[in-house]
Design a protein around this motif. Structure first.
Motif, PDB file in Angstrom:
ATOM      1  N   THR A   1      17.854  59.153  65.557  1.00 26.33           N
ATOM      2  CA  THR A   1      16.579  58.653  65.034  1.00 26.33           C
ATOM      3  C   THR A   1      16.743  57.364  64.242  1.00 26.33           C
ATOM      4  N   GLU A   2      17.959  56.851  64.123  1.00 28.06           N
ATOM      5  CA  GLU A   2      18.176  55.669  63.296  1.00 28.06           C
ATOM      6  C   GLU A   2      18.230  54.400  64.134  1.00 28.06           C
ATOM      7  N   SER A   3      18.162  53.258  63.440  1.00 32.47           N
ATOM      8  CA  SER A   3      18.280  51.951  64.086  1.00 32.47           C
ATOM      9  C   SER A   3      19.654  51.399  63.756  1.00 32.47           C
ATOM     10  N   ALA A   4      20.512  51.305  64.760  1.00 34.32           N
ATOM     11  CA  ALA A   4      21.891  50.877  64.521  1.00 34.32           C
ATOM     12  C   ALA A   4      22.409  50.116  65.725  1.00 34.32           C
ATOM     13  N   THR A   5      23.355  49.221  65.455  1.00 33.69           N
ATOM     14  CA  THR A   5      24.007  48.424  66.494  1.00 33.69           C
ATOM     15  C   THR A   5      25.507  48.657  66.402  1.00 33.69           C
TER      16      THR A   5
END
Length: 990
Positions: free
Chosen positions: A131-135
């Protein structure tokens, strides 16, 4: 789902007690590793084995066929299913990446092998359980493209991350002092100002994960973003090698010079250049095969910068050659217990010689000073991982992070500061012009426990996190006497500040001031968290957690100075694999994030403060020569009056009148909604919308009224650490007898600043506006995974950052004191100051890609294009009183009138000065690789800022230099793009 089951699951989320059972496990991993999960036949055994280290674990699937391996070190694994002791099918390879979960189904609950998997399984670009925003970026990917060799340059690849002021990065509109950086789980973020972090050589890293939003309750103390990195480790194969990185000044373009309207130098950059050579040697391998491994690196460094000051009158030639060392040990005690040890030193020392410089002929003259700078320090962490049962695992970490802050110069050691206040311009006539010298050492002691407990269709994650951050700090005036000598004109018979009377025949006196702050300043940041990850259906996951924060900042004597606790930070997210095929998802989350108070606040306001002033008759000036120039020092005559230490006697004073007793924390609320999908096996795309809102500020405000009018005159308090625009509780004079004796509450949204008319009569009070910052963004991403031939990544971000407060650090006025900005010093600085904030770059386009021409040659390229930042037009006055300070009001008529009410002001709203130009930063690289017997050779030439654009990235925002007087340097550049430069990297690995 039936009502009873739904009710039980809701209770489980609320209390963390789960007894249900479901099919698919949620995908979650800790901040130093990854995890592996999936489905197989009920009761089947699944074994995972590390290709590199031989680490092996076996778990049994539950009655629904679910299996899970938590806390797996990142790397490549072989996955094998077996039934009744017999292997089923061939083992497959799976890559586990940082902070992610690889989800591999080996069959269903009734049929082992119903899903056939062939070859290597790399984690999908669409993680339907996250559910997170990560690269995520691996070292191998970065080696294919031109990227700066540091963690922050990697972070700037992520959507929504831009270069901010003071050398930091802005995540999602935040100021540069709101981020956190972890290396192998150890927090290495600077806690003194929260700008910067401990650094290691690029070759020491293995993988990065850049979190830009929606992260788990495991992470806290940040309202910006998280850079999470892990280092190299040893394996069963002995390896060694060397890498040379060379950046010669011969491959650097010259910087452009800038001149003011009179043709005088304003920003001289043509002599700014450097030579940098780094050579690292590294080795790794087994100490005991399948059990104990090592990785070690030493990097020789030689950095020689040269530059002039802005006026081109002083030339600086520096040298830094302190080496880096780092090591990692991994002990696989058994299949249930792992132990790892990390240690490194990034201690750095720079010596810079200062010379007189003739800009016309480019020659340097006499050496006038030598500066010394020490930074960095030793760091270590010990981490234990325990797989206590098949469903219950834990990690424990303890470590230390150290950073020196030492700056001095030869002149600081040898010369006292002398100022002649009898002369216009207040010239420094001694051989040093430094203000207070500050030296410090920051030490973090970090400890944390993290647990995972699988209970049916619920995965509980909970833990404790505590840091003790200590700043040993000392500040003092330069010179052997540590005194600042200031010369004043006077007349005989005059009574001076200490009550002394100037004797007959004395027309000038000297104030010898010794001002020192010292002490050991501690802040304790503690937290505990719990999170339930509920797999409601095989395709829908709900993530619900809460983090409880506490901050305790102490003064120089160890007493609590500012304490904020019981800060509840809830987080809620979901991920819906709506097609049920693991190829696309809709996800979202909402959460609250708190930001701790920097140690600089303790040091600047809560130390043992000595301010000792001794007055002498001036008996003349003594001249002396130093470095080819003539300087002066006062000859002290008879002492006038007593020594005055009423402003500070060397002890910590009563701070209750300098800090709000009920201070509220700084926190941010965030909401994200996104969609991500695979186009085919290599292409994927996504879009997400982001909303962030920052609440509160903790900053210094000058309170000129305690809310009680005493005989028509308000009692002045002074500068106070508080929440602008909110009620402030202060210890002050409550009965108008001149003695502080109790608390008063001042609603600073309406009062706290005393107003006077032109005749000096008190006419009422004014309050402060509340700080505001909102960030709205749409991010579009397109990605093509590397297939040994080519890769491509593109993102476009539209964003809007608006309000009246950038954050704890502020770049409006170029003042880098985190938590002590000038934004709220008086009520007029931010009055009617809403608009686009400094980190508002409305459009961002980021491209990166690599292409393999053949087995030996490849090319890479990057492009970072950004629209300009807003420009303000700050005035120096206020229509509401006689204040002369920063404001959004510019005087346009009758500006020299004695009565401020007769002046005419015009509001210049935030951003009214336009915007800086677009920036296009392009990089290109050419790589060659070849294998010779057991040696792998790699050569890479990278060129940065290929177009050699040197556009303004920061400007002077001050429209007025004084009320009614325009600043002649308004809109002049104060920061520019670095000129084009090249970097050659040669590595050999065996």
């Amino acid at each position: 789902m039936k009502g009873k089951t739904l009710g039980k699951s809701a209770l489980c989320m609320a209390m963390g007690i789960c007894l249900a059972s479901m099919a698919v496990q949620p995908a979650l991993a800790a901040n130093t590793d990854g995890s592996l999960a999936g489905r197989v036949a009920a009761g089947a055994e699944v074994t995972v084995r590390s290709v590199d280290t031989g680490f092996t674990r076996t778990v049994k699937a539950d009655a629904n066929g679910n299996y899970r391996f938590p806390f797996l070190p990142i790397g490549t694994y072989q996955l094998q299913a077996s039934k009744d002791g017999a292997a089923v099918g061939a083992p497959i390879e799976v890559v586990v990446s940082l902070g992610n979960e690889a989800n591999i189904n080996l069959g269903d609950a009734t049929n082992l092998g119903a899903v056939q998997v062939i070859g290597t399984r790399v984690i999908s670009p669409v993680d339907v359980r996250s559910t997170e925003s990560a690269t995520n970026v691996t070292k191998a990917e970065i080696e294919r493209i031109p990227v700066g060799r540091d963690a922050q340059s990697v972070a700037l690849l992520a959507p929504g991350v831009i270069q901010g002021q003071y050398g930091g990065a802005s995540f999602g509109g935040s100021s540069v002092s709101e981020n956190a950086v972890y290396i192998n789980g150890l927090n290495v973020t600077d806690f003194y100002k929260r700008v910067g972090f401990s650094s290691v050589p690029f070759g020491f890293f293995k993988e990065f994960q850049v979190k830009t939003g929606g992260y788990s309750v495991e992470f806290g103390r940040t309202t910006g973003g998280v850079i999470n990195a892990v280092t190299q480790s040893g394996s069963n194969e002995f390896k060694y090698g060397a890498e040379l990185v060379w950046e010669p000044k011969s491959l650097q373009s010259k910087g452009e010079n800038h001149y003011d309207g009179d043709g005088d130098p304003f920003r001289i950059r043509s002599h700014d250049q450097y030579d940098r050579t780094n050579l690292n040697v590294h080795a790794s391998g087994p100490i005991v095969k399948d059990k104990l491994f090592f990785y070690a690196m030493y990097e020789f460094r030689d950095y020689r910068p040269e530059n002039t000051n802005d006026a081109g009158s002083t030339f600086f030639k520096g040298k830094s050659d302190k080496g880096f060392w780092g090591t990692k040990l991994d002990w696989q005690i058994s299949d249930k217990h792992l132990l790892e040890f990390l240690a490194f030193s990034d201690k750095n020392e720079t010596t810079t010689d200062n010379y007189q410089f003739d800009l016309a002929d480019g020659r340097r003259g006499n050496r006038i000073n030598t500066q010394f700078n020490e930074a960095g320090g030793t760091n270590w962490a010990l981490t234990y991982t325990g797989y206590l049962t098949e469903n219950f695992s834990m990690k424990a970490l303890y470590g230390e992070n150290k950073r020196d802050r030492i700056q001095s110069s030869q002149n600081d050691l040898e010369c006292d500061a002398v100022q002649d206040r009898r002369v216009s311009g207040l010239p420094q006539i001694g051989c040093v012009s430094s203000a207070l010298i500050e030296q410090g050492l920051d030490k973090r002691e970090a400890a944390r426990l993290d647990f995972e407990w699988q209970l049916g269709d619920h995965l509980l994650r909970f833990g404790l996190d505590r840091e003790v951050n200590t700043s040993d700090n000392e500040s003092f005036y330069p010179g052997p006497s540590r005194k600042y000598y200031q010369i004043y004109s006077t007349t005989p018979g005059t009574t001076i500040e200490n009550g002394g009377v100037v004797p007959a025949g004395v027309n000038a006196y000297v104030r010898a001031r010794q001002q020192e702050v010292s002490g050991s300043f501690e802040s304790i940041n503690s937290a505990y968290y719990i999170e339930d990850n509920w797999q409601i259906t095989p395709d829908l996951m709900l993530n619900a957690g809460v983090r409880m924060e506490g901050f305790d900042n102490k003064d120089g004597e160890g007493n609590t100075y500012i304490k904020i606790d019981d800060m509840l930070a809830p987080r809620l997210g979901f991920s819906w694999d709506f097609n049920g095929d693991g190829r696309s998802k809709i996800f979202g989350n909402v959460g609250r994030y708190y930001l701790p108070i920097v140690n600089q606040i303790n040091v600047k306001q809560a130390g043992a403060f000595l301010d000792e002033r001794t007055y002498y008759a001036l008996a003349g000036l003594e001249s002396f020569e130093k470095n080819g120039s003539t300087y002066y020092r006062p000859i002290l005559g008879q002492q006038i009056g007593p020594v005055d230490n009423s402003q500070g006697d060397g002890s910590v004073g009563d701070l209750r009148s300098e800090v709000d007793a009920d201070i509220d924390p700084v926190y941010q609320d965030e909401a994200i909604l996104g969609y991500q999908s695979m186009i085919d096996e290599t292409w994927s795309w996504g879009v997400r919308g982001i909303y962030r809102r920052l609440h509160n500020a903790i900053d210094d405000m000058e309170i000129t009224s305690n809310g009680i009018v005493c005989n028509g005159s308000p009692g002045e308090i002074g500068y106070v650490m508080a929440n602008p625009g909110k009620s402030v509780k202060l210890y002050t004079d409550t009965n108008c007898d001149g003695v502080n004796d109790g608390y008063v509450n001042i609603d600073t949204s309406r009062a706290g600043w005393a107003l006077y008319d032109a005749d000096g009569n008190y006419v009422g009070e004014r309050g402060w506006v509340k700080p505001k910052r909102t960030y709205r963004a749409l991010e579009f991403m397109l990605d093509r995974a590397w297939d040994d031939k080519w890769a491509f990544n593109a993102s476009y971000t539209w964003s809007k950052s608006e309000g009246n407060a950038e954050g704890p650090s502020n770049s409006d006025f170029g003042f880098d004191n985190t938590g002590r900005t000038e934004s709220f010093d008086n009520p007029f600085v931010n009055l009617n100051g809403d608009g686009p904030l400094p980190n508002d770059r409305r459009h961002q386009i980021k491209l990166r890609g690599a292409y393999a021409i053949n087995d030996n040659w490849s090319v890479g390229a990057t492009l970072n294009a950004q629209s300009g930042r807003p420009i303000n037009a700050f005035g120096k006055g206020s229509p509401f009183d006689g204040t002369s300070y920063h404001s959004f009001y510019v005087c346009v008529a009758n500006c020299q009138a004695d009565n401020f009410a007769d002046r005419t002001y015009q509001l210049r709203s935030r951003g009214s000065g336009g915007r800086t130009p677009w920036i296009f930063d392009m990089g290109a690289s050419l790589s060659y690789q070849q294998q010779f017997a057991q040696a792998n050779l790699r050569v890479k030439l990278a060129v940065y800022n290929l177009l050699n654009q040197q556009r303004r990235i920061e400007v002077d925002d001050e429209y007025e230099q004084d009320i009614g007087f325009k600043n002649p340097q308004y809109l002049y550049g104060t920061g520019y793009q670095s000129p084009r430069y090249a970097q050659l990297t040669v590595s050999v690995d065996f």
